[in-house]
Design a protein around this motif. Structure first.
Motif, PDB file in Angstrom:
ATOM      1  N   GLU A 106       0.836  -1.208   0.000  1.00 15.44           N
ATOM      2  CA  GLU A 106       0.000   0.000   0.000  1.00 15.44           C
ATOM      3  C   GLU A 106       0.866   1.251   0.000  1.00 15.44           C
ATOM      4  OE1 GLU A 106      -3.894   1.466  -0.361  1.00 15.44           O
ATOM      5  OE2 GLU A 106      -3.236  -0.618  -0.331  1.00 15.44           O
ATOM      6  N   SER A 107       2.003   1.196   0.659  1.00 13.16           N
ATOM      7  CA  SER A 107       2.934   2.340   0.663  1.00 13.16           C
ATOM      8  C   SER A 107       3.466   2.593  -0.749  1.00 13.16           C
ATOM      9  CB  SER A 107       4.100   2.088   1.619  1.00 13.16           C
ATOM     10  OG  SER A 107       3.647   2.006   2.943  1.00 13.16           O
ATOM     11  N   LEU A 109       1.800   1.849  -3.501  1.00 14.65           N
ATOM     12  CA  LEU A 109       0.678   2.469  -4.215  1.00 14.65           C
ATOM     13  C   LEU A 109       0.551   3.948  -3.867  1.00 14.65           C
ATOM     14  CD1 LEU A 109      -2.123  -0.258  -3.951  1.00 14.65           C
ATOM     15  CD2 LEU A 109      -1.009   0.551  -6.030  1.00 14.65           C
ATOM     16  N   LEU A 110       0.743   4.265  -2.600  1.00 18.48           N
ATOM     17  CA  LEU A 110       0.687   5.657  -2.155  1.00 18.48           C
ATOM     18  C   LEU A 110       1.744   6.481  -2.876  1.00 18.48           C
ATOM     19  CD1 LEU A 110      -0.316   7.916  -0.262  1.00 18.48           C
ATOM     20  CD2 LEU A 110       1.271   7.035   1.465  1.00 18.48           C
ATOM     21  N   ASN A 113       0.661   6.986  -6.434  1.00 18.14           N
ATOM     22  CA  ASN A 113      -0.466   7.922  -6.525  1.00 18.14           C
ATOM     23  C   ASN A 113      -0.017   9.360  -6.280  1.00 18.14           C
ATOM     24  OD1 ASN A 113      -2.509   6.139  -7.260  1.00 18.14           O
ATOM     25  ND2 ASN A 113      -2.888   5.531  -5.145  1.00 18.14           N
ATOM     26  N   GLU A 148      -7.575   8.710  -3.881  1.00 14.89           N
ATOM     27  CA  GLU A 148      -6.767   7.482  -3.809  1.00 14.89           C
ATOM     28  C   GLU A 148      -5.658   7.634  -2.762  1.00 14.89           C
ATOM     29  OE1 GLU A 148      -6.861   4.366  -5.182  1.00 14.89           O
ATOM     30  OE2 GLU A 148      -8.863   4.978  -5.804  1.00 14.89           O
ATOM     31  N   ASN A 151      -7.228   7.368   0.617  1.00 16.17           N
ATOM     32  CA  ASN A 151      -7.560   5.962   0.885  1.00 16.17           C
ATOM     33  C   ASN A 151      -6.311   5.155   1.234  1.00 16.17           C
ATOM     34  OD1 ASN A 151     -10.284   6.426   0.419  1.00 16.17           O
ATOM     35  ND2 ASN A 151     -10.218   5.710  -1.692  1.00 16.17           N
ATOM     36  N   ASN A 152      -5.226   5.402   0.501  1.00 17.82           N
ATOM     37  CA  ASN A 152      -3.964   4.709   0.799  1.00 17.82           C
ATOM     38  C   ASN A 152      -3.503   5.012   2.214  1.00 17.82           C
ATOM     39  OD1 ASN A 152      -2.847   5.506  -2.521  1.00 17.82           O
ATOM     40  ND2 ASN A 152      -3.648   3.538  -1.867  1.00 17.82           N
ATOM     41  N   LYS A 153      -3.540   6.270   2.590  1.00 15.72           N
ATOM     42  CA  LYS A 153      -3.095   6.676   3.934  1.00 15.72           C
ATOM     43  C   LYS A 153      -3.978   6.051   5.013  1.00 15.72           C
ATOM     44  CE  LYS A 153      -0.983  11.104   2.688  1.00 15.72           C
ATOM     45  NZ  LYS A 153      -1.080  12.570   2.807  1.00 15.72           N
ATOM     46  N   ILE A 156      -3.166   2.312   5.308  1.00 15.63           N
ATOM     47  CA  ILE A 156      -1.884   2.116   5.994  1.00 15.63           C
ATOM     48  C   ILE A 156      -2.052   2.359   7.490  1.00 15.63           C
ATOM     49  CG2 ILE A 156       0.448   3.075   6.269  1.00 15.63           C
ATOM     50  CD1 ILE A 156       0.395   3.535   3.172  1.00 15.63           C
TER      51      ILE A 156
END
Length: 185
Positions: A106-107, A109-110, A113, A148, A151-153, A156
Motif C-alpha cells: 500500500e505504501s 501504491l501511495l 499515486n 486514492e 484511501n492509501n493513507k 496504511i
C-alpha cells in the motif's frame, strides 16, 4: 409521653403510633415489639442494604465463575490452534510478515499515486500558465488521485493499528501458552 411505662390490656390510638411491646400476661416477658413507622422504615432500609450487598456478592461470584469458564475455553482454543510454542512462533511471524507486506504494498501504491497527482498538478499548472482552462476531466482526475492518496493513507494507518493490536495479543497469548505448557519464563 413522660417516659413512664404503662401496662394495659387496651391501647389508645395515639399510643399505638409510637410503637409498643406485647408482653406475656403472666411472666411479663416480651413476645413482640410493634415498631413505629420510622423504625419500620429504618429496619427496611437496613435490610435493603444487606440484600444489595448479598446480591453484589452473588454477582461477583457468578462473574468469577464465568471468567474462569471463559479462560478455560480460551485456553483450549489456544492449545488447539498452537500445539507447541514453535508452531505459535511461526504462525505469529508469518502473520506479522504478511501484514507488513500489505503495508509495504500500500505504501508503494501511495508513492505512485502521489507521483501521479504531482504529474496531474503540473499538467494543470502548465494549462493555467498558457492561459487555457483546466478541463473538467483533468479536475476529476486530480480529485480522484487525491481520494486514492487519502484511501492509501487510511489503509496504511488501519493496518499499522491492527498490527499493533495483534502484536499485543500475540504477546499475551505467548505468555499464556508458556504457562499452559509449563515453560519457565
Amino acid at each position: 409521653n413522660n417516659g413512664v411505662s404503662t401496662l394495659s390490656k387496651s391501647l389508645p390510638p395515639y399510643a399505638a403510633q409510637k410503637g409498643y411491646d406485647i408482653l406475656d400476661e403472666t411472666s411479663l416477658r416480651l413476645i413482640e415489639r410493634v415498631h413505629t413507622r420510622e423504625e419500620l422504615i429504618q429496619i427496611q432500609q437496613k435490610q435493603d442494604i444487606k440484600d444489595q450487598i448479598k446480591e453484589q456478592e452473588q454477582q461477583r461470584i457468578e462473574a468469577e465463575k464465568q471468567r474462569r469458564l471463559d479462560q478455560r475455553i480460551r485456553d483450549k482454543n489456544l492449545i488447539a490452534r498452537y500445539p507447541s510454542l514453535e508452531v505459535f512462533t511461526k504462525s505469529r511471524d508469518d502473520d506479522l510478515n504478511y501484514r507488513q507486506g500489505q503495508i509495504s504494498d500500500e505504501s508503494e501504491l501511495l508513492k505512485n499515486n502521489k507521483k501521479r497527482l504531482a504529474e496531474l498538478q503540473t499538467k494543470a499548472a502548465e494549462l493555467e500558465i498558457s492561459g487555457d482552462q483546466v478541463g473538467e476531466t483533468l479536475n476529476k482526475q486530480l480529485s480522484n488521485a487525491q481520494k486514492e492518496i487519502d484511501n492509501n493513507k487510511a489503509f496504511i494507518h488501519r493496518e499499522y493499528e491492527e498490527k499493533r493490536l495483534i502484536t499485543q495479543q500475540y504477546i499475551v497469548d505467548f505468555e499464556r501458552l508458556k504457562q499452559l505448557f509449563g515453560v519457565e519464563k
